[in-house]
Design an enzyme around this catalytic site. Structure first.
Site: not given
Ligand code: GRF
Length: 203
Positions: A14-16, A92, A95, A109, A111, A147, A176
């Protein structure tokens, strides 16, 4: 005007998600994460949500007899929380129409490659193995095919001769974390216009 209510689906670290939460806290985006749903009990994304006082829900796919029922449960919680935009952030699971149909053009999403190159779960390693000189990340709307939805924003990074999957992934991830909040903000401000495959950013 009320802020856009964002629901995030995440399976992992969940860093995003964190980048979106931080951008929202710093008022850099007109959106707030109101809900995080995971298909993994131990996803660190759930902990991140909890730490920020955001509702965090684990929906165990094993507890549902079909993908449809699992997605229906997700839709129910998203709707109960008046979510206006769903963001997949390392979710992961592919959908189906049960979820996509309910949130048409309202699911994004991110990617870790420059789509349409290197779709799938190994974008960084695939780009490296292919020998490209430039890779990056893509935020796109979600359609049934993996994607493959209309592209909203992309950011490029160089691929260096001595890159490993880890070093390239790290360089891409930094982008990202900037790109996803930017795309969400454009959506929140009503600045994304989809025509067929193309997303125009209107001023
Ligand atoms: C990211 O590289 C994103 O592009 C991909 O999954 C990864 C998720 O990373 N879809 P995080 O859980 O947000 O750290």
């Amino acid at each position: 005007m009320a802020k856009l209510r964002v629901g995030v689906l995440a399976s992992g670290g969940g860093t995003n998600l964190q980048a979106i939460i931080d951008a929202s806290k710093k008022k850099q985006i007109d959106a707030e994460v109101v809900l995080v749903i995971s298909d993994k009990r131990d996803a660190f994304a759930l902990e991140r949500a909890g730490k920020s006082g955001i509702k965090a829900v684990f929906l165990d796919p094993e507890k549902y007899s079909s993908k449809e029922l699992h997605e229906n449960a997700i839709v129910k919680i998203l709707e109960e929380n008046c979510v206006g935009l769903v963001c997949l952030a390392g979710y992961m699971r592919l959908l189906t129409d049960h979820l996509i149909g309910k949130f048409e053009n309202r699911i994004m999403n991110i990617h870790p490659a420059l789509l349409p190159s290197f779709p799938g779960t190994n974008g960084q390693a695939d780009a490296l193995a292919y020998g490209v000189k430039v890779s990056g990340c893509t935020v796109h709307f979600v359609e049934l095919e993996m994607d493959a939805g209309p592209i909203i924003l992309q950011a490029a990074v160089p691929v260096l001769d001595d890159d490993t999957k880890e070093s390239l992934s790290k360089r891409i991830l930094e982008q990202e974390h900037k790109l996803y909040p930017k795309a969400i903000n454009l959506f929140a401000k009503g600045r994304l216009k989809i025509t067929g495959r193309k997303v125009k950013i209107i001023s």
